[in-house]
Design an enzyme around this catalytic site. Structure first.
Site, PDB file in Angstrom:
ATOM      1  N   HIS A  88      12.484 -12.767  -3.352  1.00  0.00           N
ATOM      2  CA  HIS A  88      11.096 -12.583  -2.930  1.00  0.00           C
ATOM      3  C   HIS A  88      10.237 -13.680  -3.529  1.00  0.00           C
ATOM      4  O   HIS A  88      10.307 -13.955  -4.720  1.00  0.00           O
ATOM      5  CB  HIS A  88      10.554 -11.220  -3.370  1.00  0.00           C
ATOM      6  CG  HIS A  88       9.130 -11.017  -2.937  1.00  0.00           C
ATOM      7  ND1 HIS A  88       8.816 -10.548  -1.669  1.00  0.00           N
ATOM      8  CD2 HIS A  88       7.955 -11.283  -3.547  1.00  0.00           C
ATOM      9  CE1 HIS A  88       7.501 -10.519  -1.554  1.00  0.00           C
ATOM     10  NE2 HIS A  88       6.953 -10.961  -2.679  1.00  0.00           N
ATOM     11  N   ASP A 167       1.802   1.759  -0.283  1.00  0.00           N
ATOM     12  CA  ASP A 167       1.462   0.351  -0.495  1.00  0.00           C
ATOM     13  C   ASP A 167       0.707  -0.221   0.698  1.00  0.00           C
ATOM     14  O   ASP A 167      -0.198  -1.038   0.525  1.00  0.00           O
ATOM     15  CB  ASP A 167       2.717  -0.492  -0.774  1.00  0.00           C
ATOM     16  CG  ASP A 167       2.339  -1.954  -0.965  1.00  0.00           C
ATOM     17  OD1 ASP A 167       1.621  -2.246  -1.945  1.00  0.00           O
ATOM     18  OD2 ASP A 167       2.687  -2.796  -0.120  1.00  0.00           O
ATOM     19  N   ARG A 174      -7.073  -3.136  -1.280  1.00  0.00           N
ATOM     20  CA  ARG A 174      -7.242  -4.199  -2.302  1.00  0.00           C
ATOM     21  C   ARG A 174      -7.801  -5.457  -1.672  1.00  0.00           C
ATOM     22  O   ARG A 174      -8.614  -6.167  -2.258  1.00  0.00           O
ATOM     23  CB  ARG A 174      -5.889  -4.501  -2.956  1.00  0.00           C
ATOM     24  CG  ARG A 174      -5.447  -3.438  -3.926  1.00  0.00           C
ATOM     25  CD  ARG A 174      -3.978  -3.589  -4.261  1.00  0.00           C
ATOM     26  NE  ARG A 174      -3.684  -4.893  -4.841  1.00  0.00           N
ATOM     27  CZ  ARG A 174      -2.521  -5.528  -4.705  1.00  0.00           C
ATOM     28  NH1 ARG A 174      -1.537  -5.005  -4.015  1.00  0.00           N
ATOM     29  NH2 ARG A 174      -2.343  -6.690  -5.265  1.00  0.00           N
ATOM     30  N   SER A 189       3.158  -3.464  -6.112  1.00  0.00           N
ATOM     31  CA  SER A 189       3.168  -3.577  -4.652  1.00  0.00           C
ATOM     32  C   SER A 189       4.463  -4.240  -4.174  1.00  0.00           C
ATOM     33  O   SER A 189       5.168  -3.722  -3.298  1.00  0.00           O
ATOM     34  CB  SER A 189       1.944  -4.402  -4.218  1.00  0.00           C
ATOM     35  OG  SER A 189       2.063  -4.841  -2.902  1.00  0.00           O
ATOM     36  N   LYS A 193       8.302  -2.186  -2.668  1.00  0.00           N
ATOM     37  CA  LYS A 193       8.949  -2.466  -1.381  1.00  0.00           C
ATOM     38  C   LYS A 193      10.375  -2.977  -1.588  1.00  0.00           C
ATOM     39  O   LYS A 193      11.282  -2.628  -0.844  1.00  0.00           O
ATOM     40  CB  LYS A 193       8.119  -3.488  -0.601  1.00  0.00           C
ATOM     41  CG  LYS A 193       6.834  -2.859  -0.029  1.00  0.00           C
ATOM     42  CD  LYS A 193       5.920  -3.875   0.609  1.00  0.00           C
ATOM     43  CE  LYS A 193       5.241  -4.728  -0.426  1.00  0.00           C
ATOM     44  NZ  LYS A 193       4.061  -5.447  -0.016  1.00  0.00           N
TER      45      LYS A 193
HETATM   46  N1  URA Z   1       2.559  -9.477  -1.783  1.00  0.00           N
HETATM   47  C1  URA Z   1       2.579  -8.121  -1.781  1.00  0.00           C
HETATM   48  O1  URA Z   1       3.374  -7.506  -1.072  1.00  0.00           O
HETATM   49  N2  URA Z   1       1.726  -7.462  -2.576  1.00  0.00           N
HETATM   50  C2  URA Z   1       0.849  -8.096  -3.385  1.00  0.00           C
HETATM   51  O2  URA Z   1       0.120  -7.444  -4.082  1.00  0.00           O
HETATM   52  C3  URA Z   1       0.830  -9.510  -3.372  1.00  0.00           C
HETATM   53  C4  URA Z   1       1.709 -10.177  -2.568  1.00  0.00           C
END
Ligand code: URA
Length: 434
Positions: A88, A167, A174, A189, A193
């Site tokens: 990621h 999320d 946010r 966050s 995932k």
């Molecule tokens: N990517 C995400 O999925 N969440 C964040 O808070 C920042 C980048």
């Protein structure tokens, strides 16, 4: 009959406002009640701002992450015969590493179940890039995802609605309450995932520099450490590389342009920084997945990674041989003076790409697949006054003026310092394992 609530949102907001550590039951409730609609957006906004200002301990972040995971389904790949591993990136300009990397790692024997996102603001998104391939589909059912993984070893697709729905709501909130750039909120966050996605191992690419979320390398390192802590607590083998995003990666930024460059890398060519990072991340992912004795550089050169790419694109409805979209208009931006390129501001280039139409200002907006920038010379190279520096691509030529405004002072040209070294970040700033 109205449900009797275990807690009051106001008390939880006040506790965090006053700097207290939230209890596990408070966190479980507030996430569950917000997802259900029993905590209002304005209450969650206040709580997010209190978290932004007062922070969270690792134990709180871990519980917050678990509560987000528990708001939806958790995927399971135990039927696969290969070990799972994913990467990621926190996002940047020209960062197309996932595109060659996922098929490369699959070609070396791992399974890569990659749930990706779309671009927002100046950073590009993997799904937007892949959608420039005619026919390619980002939305797959869990069964389809498993089939592509079983057939090819890699799949890149959108997270379904069932994955960490808390999320989805929190991220949107946010975004409009200036609470994105908080380490506990970013870490929870992303990791909620990735953990719900069901990967056994995860390599994080934490970008730092002008074009990154975490501009300060020290903050990037802090984010990496928190995310590694969350991964390990959840039983996911996790490590991080903090990498440079002061300068755009590669020679293209923009959806179809980046796919073209990724295919060049899979064909054994491509810009050196993209090739180096792709191989480096592949080595880290394979090691974490426990796969030994396979050299990803060979799989890139001998066409095995390209074979997986073609199969993966076809498996998701795309035609790997189809012509990629081409912009209606192009404009060349030239160098204003002669000398060495000493710097190139990734944020300014990213903003220009976005203004050309490659990105979106609101979630759900369409992007121009062919819009973007080709970079003709990178820091460290010599350039002559009047030589091409960038080619801008767009379907909406009225965008050129604003894009050019973003590019003002984006490139520094001058004499090389006596040391011969540029004042820029190394490609890999730091490797963090705990
Ligand atoms: N990517 C995400 O999925 N969440 C964040 O808070 C920042 C980048």
């Amino acid at each position: 009959m109205a449900q009797t609530e275990r807690f009051s949102a106001v008390e939880i907001i006040a506790a965090k406002r006053n700097g207290s550590v939230l209890t596990d039951p408070q966190i479980d409730w507030v996430i569950e009640a917000y997802t259900r609609g029993a905590v209002a957006d304005e209450q969650m906004s206040a709580l997010l701002m209190a978290i932004f200002l007062n922070g969270m301990e690792l134990g709180e972040i871990s519980r917050w992450t678990d509560a987000m995971i528990n708001s939806g389904e958790r995927m399971n790949w135990s039927v696969l015969s290969r070990p799972t591993v994913d990467k990621h990136s926190t996002g940047g300009v020209g960062d197309k590493i996932t595109l060659p990397l996922a098929p490369l790692v699959a070609a070396c024997g791992a399974a890569v179940p990659q749930l990706s996102g779309r671009g927002l603001g100046h950073t590009g998104g993997t799904l937007d890039k892949l959608e420039s391939i005619p026919g390619w589909r980002a939305s797959l059912s869990n069964q389809e995802m498993l089939k592509v993984l079983q057939d090819c070893g890699a799949v890149i697709c959108a997270a379904g609605d069932g994955l960490a729905p808390a999320d989805k709501k929190l991220y949107a909130l946010r975004d409009v309450t200036a609470t994105v750039e908080a380490i506990p909120l970013i870490a929870s966050s992303i990791m909620s995932k990735k953990i719900a996605e069901g990967t056994s191992a995860l390599v994080l690419d934490i970008k730092t520099g002008a074009g990154a979320f975490m501009k300060d390398p020290q903050k990037a390192k802090e984010l990496a450490e928190v995310m590694i802590g969350l991964g390990k607590r959840a039983g996911v083998k996790t490590l991080a590389l903090v990498t440079a995003m002061d300068v755009p990666l590669g020679l293209t930024a923009g959806n179809a342009l980046e796919v073209r460059e990724s295919v060049e890398v899979l064909a054994g060519g491509g810009p050196p920084d993209i090739v180096e990072l792709t191989i480096l991340f592949a080595q880290e992912m394979l090691e974490l997945a426990g796969i030994k004795g396979i050299d990803p550089a060979t799989a890139l050169k001998n066409g095995k990674a390209m074979d997986v790419w073609r199969q993966m694109i076809k498996g998701q409805g795309g035609d790997p041989d189809a012509k990629l979209p081409v912009a209606k208009e192009t404009l060349i931006v030239t160098a204003e003076s002669s000398g060495f390129i000493l710097g190139m501001d990734a944020m300014k280039v990213g903003m220009a790409v976005w203004r050309l139409g490659a990105g979106r200002t609101r979630q759900g907006e369409a992007v121009q697949l062919a819009a973007g920038i080709e970079i003709h010379a990178k820091p460290g190279e010599r350039i002559k006054q009047g030589a091409p520096l960038f080619t801008l691509h767009t379907d909406t030529p009225e965008a050129f003026v604003r894009a050019q405004e973003s590019l003002v002072d984006s490139v520094v040209i001058g004499d090389l310092p006596a040391s011969g070294k540029l004042d820029r970040l190394p490609l890999v700033v730091e490797r963090i394992t705990h």
